[in-house]
Write a protein that holds these residues in place. Sequence first.
Motif, short mmCIF file in Angstrom:
data_model
loop_
_atom_site.label_atom_id
_atom_site.label_comp_id
_atom_site.label_asym_id
_atom_site.label_seq_id
_atom_site.Cartn_x
_atom_site.Cartn_y
_atom_site.Cartn_z
N THR A 40 0.85 -1.19 0.00
CA THR A 40 0.00 0.00 0.00
C THR A 40 0.89 1.23 0.00
O THR A 40 1.84 1.32 0.78
CB THR A 40 -0.91 0.01 1.24
N ILE A 41 0.57 2.19 -0.87
CA ILE A 41 1.41 3.37 -1.05
C ILE A 41 0.56 4.61 -0.90
O ILE A 41 -0.46 4.77 -1.59
CB ILE A 41 2.07 3.36 -2.45
N THR A 42 0.95 5.50 0.01
CA THR A 42 0.24 6.77 0.15
C THR A 42 1.06 7.86 -0.53
O THR A 42 2.29 7.83 -0.53
CB THR A 42 0.00 7.12 1.62
N VAL A 43 0.36 8.83 -1.10
CA VAL A 43 1.00 9.88 -1.88
C VAL A 43 0.69 11.22 -1.23
O VAL A 43 -0.47 11.61 -1.09
CB VAL A 43 0.50 9.88 -3.34
N THR A 44 1.74 11.93 -0.82
CA THR A 44 1.56 13.17 -0.08
C THR A 44 1.02 14.29 -0.96
O THR A 44 1.08 14.24 -2.19
CB THR A 44 2.90 13.64 0.52
N ALA A 45 0.51 15.33 -0.30
CA ALA A 45 0.02 16.52 -0.98
C ALA A 45 0.87 17.71 -0.56
O ALA A 45 1.13 17.90 0.63
CB ALA A 45 -1.44 16.77 -0.63
N SER A 46 1.29 18.51 -1.53
CA SER A 46 2.17 19.64 -1.27
C SER A 46 1.55 20.91 -1.84
O SER A 46 1.14 20.94 -3.01
CB SER A 46 3.53 19.40 -1.93
N PRO A 47 1.50 21.99 -1.04
CA PRO A 47 1.03 23.27 -1.59
C PRO A 47 1.84 23.71 -2.80
O PRO A 47 1.30 24.33 -3.72
CB PRO A 47 1.22 24.23 -0.41
N ALA A 48 3.12 23.36 -2.83
CA ALA A 48 3.98 23.77 -3.94
C ALA A 48 3.62 23.04 -5.23
O ALA A 48 3.71 23.60 -6.33
CB ALA A 48 5.44 23.54 -3.59
N GLY A 50 0.59 21.17 -5.68
CA GLY A 50 -0.84 21.11 -5.93
C GLY A 50 -1.38 19.69 -5.84
O GLY A 50 -0.64 18.71 -5.90
N LEU A 51 -2.69 19.60 -5.69
CA LEU A 51 -3.31 18.29 -5.51
C LEU A 51 -3.26 17.43 -6.77
O LEU A 51 -3.26 16.20 -6.68
CB LEU A 51 -4.77 18.47 -5.07
N ASP A 52 -3.23 18.05 -7.94
CA ASP A 52 -3.19 17.27 -9.18
C ASP A 52 -2.00 16.32 -9.22
O ASP A 52 -2.11 15.19 -9.70
CB ASP A 52 -3.18 18.17 -10.41
N ALA A 53 -0.85 16.78 -8.74
CA ALA A 53 0.34 15.92 -8.74
C ALA A 53 0.11 14.69 -7.87
O ALA A 53 0.52 13.57 -8.22
CB ALA A 53 1.56 16.70 -8.25
N THR A 54 -0.53 14.89 -6.74
CA THR A 54 -0.86 13.78 -5.84
C THR A 54 -1.82 12.80 -6.51
O THR A 54 -1.59 11.59 -6.52
CB THR A 54 -1.49 14.33 -4.55
N PHE A 55 -2.88 13.33 -7.07
CA PHE A 55 -3.90 12.47 -7.66
C PHE A 55 -3.38 11.76 -8.92
O PHE A 55 -3.68 10.58 -9.15
CB PHE A 55 -5.15 13.27 -7.99
N ASP A 56 -2.59 12.47 -9.72
CA ASP A 56 -2.04 11.85 -10.94
C ASP A 56 -1.21 10.62 -10.59
O ASP A 56 -1.35 9.56 -11.21
CB ASP A 56 -1.17 12.85 -11.71
N ALA A 206 13.61 17.29 3.37
CA ALA A 206 12.26 17.55 3.85
C ALA A 206 11.90 19.03 3.69
O ALA A 206 10.81 19.37 3.24
CB ALA A 206 12.14 17.14 5.31
N THR A 207 12.82 19.90 4.06
CA THR A 207 12.56 21.33 3.97
C THR A 207 12.43 21.77 2.52
O THR A 207 11.56 22.57 2.16
CB THR A 207 13.69 22.11 4.66
N LYS A 208 13.27 21.21 1.65
CA LYS A 208 13.25 21.58 0.23
C LYS A 208 11.94 21.16 -0.43
O LYS A 208 11.31 21.92 -1.17
CB LYS A 208 14.42 20.93 -0.50
N ILE A 209 11.50 19.94 -0.14
CA ILE A 209 10.28 19.44 -0.78
C ILE A 209 9.05 20.06 -0.13
O ILE A 209 8.09 20.39 -0.79
CB ILE A 209 10.24 17.90 -0.69
N GLY A 210 9.12 20.20 1.19
CA GLY A 210 8.05 20.90 1.89
C GLY A 210 6.70 20.25 1.81
O GLY A 210 5.70 20.90 1.55
N VAL A 211 6.64 18.94 2.02
CA VAL A 211 5.36 18.26 1.92
C VAL A 211 4.97 17.65 3.25
O VAL A 211 5.75 16.97 3.89
CB VAL A 211 5.38 17.15 0.85
N GLY A 212 3.75 17.94 3.66
CA GLY A 212 3.13 17.17 4.72
C GLY A 212 3.59 17.49 6.12
O GLY A 212 4.55 18.20 6.38
N GLU A 213 2.84 16.92 7.07
CA GLU A 213 3.09 17.15 8.48
C GLU A 213 4.42 16.57 8.93
O GLU A 213 5.06 17.09 9.83
CB GLU A 213 1.95 16.52 9.30
#
Length: 282
Positions: A40-48, A50-56, A206-213
């Motif tokens: 099972t693989i979860t895909v993070t969401a990043s403001p940088a 956008g959600l489309d990248a996650t959903f794609d 982590a800081t560069k990508i800036g995704v998630g909690e």
Amino acid sequence: MRNKQSAATLTRLLEHARYEVLPTATTEDKVLEHLPRDRTITVTASPAKGLDATFDLAERLAGHGYTAVPHIAARMVTGRTELSEIVDRLTGKGITSVFVPGGDAEAAGDYPDALALLEDLKDLGSPFSHVGITGYPESHPTIHDDLTVQSMWDKRRYATHIVSNLTFDPAVVKDWVRRLRTRGVAMPLLLGIPGPVERTKLLGMATKIGVGESTKFLAKNKGLFARLAAPGGFTGESFLEKCAPALGEDGALVEGLHVFTFNQIGETEAWRTDMLERLRNG
């Protein structure tokens, strides 16, 4: 020397481990190269990004036969109209599981937090069979501990499981699990741990990508990161062994691991399978 009960607990957790990945250009190829289709693989969401990248990415992974779990970060969704479109898009691709954090972005519309979006998901007919919410074993940077536990209680009618944020202290895990049980939060829990990431690169990535909690936690706890980066400061195996006695007390609550790979996907799967082999061989 681990005892039989701890070994059984560790085996169960590792067998029920899922991986969190970042939606970058190379992620799909890494997953296909290193992970069997039963992961099972979860895909993070990043403001940088956008959600489309996650959903794609989640849709492509689902198309390859993986159980893909996109993150729907509440503050990145403008309102019920967009949420309904997201639901139609994901369910149309056969996606049945999502993870709903509040997210790091400023609210783009009607959802100031995860609960507000979860309420609308229910009104839309509860279209996903599995809905995960965030748990905070460590103190949240801006929310009191009692409020984070209360938040999980408030979300219990809308979610099926809790995914804990990163923590590196077994004593914190034991206390947090006890507090959840005492408060009556009985949803299954996936314990969040980092995979075998090169510690000296972890915070920078982590800081560069800036995704998630998970990255937010690391960025706000640089003193802790310094200890992690020190030789012997932290290993996932040692951490799990120390957690095992507490987690084994209630297997129905702590059902598996949520491994933050930071896209070191091959290294993470090699670590998991190697530890499982050693556990099974005694």
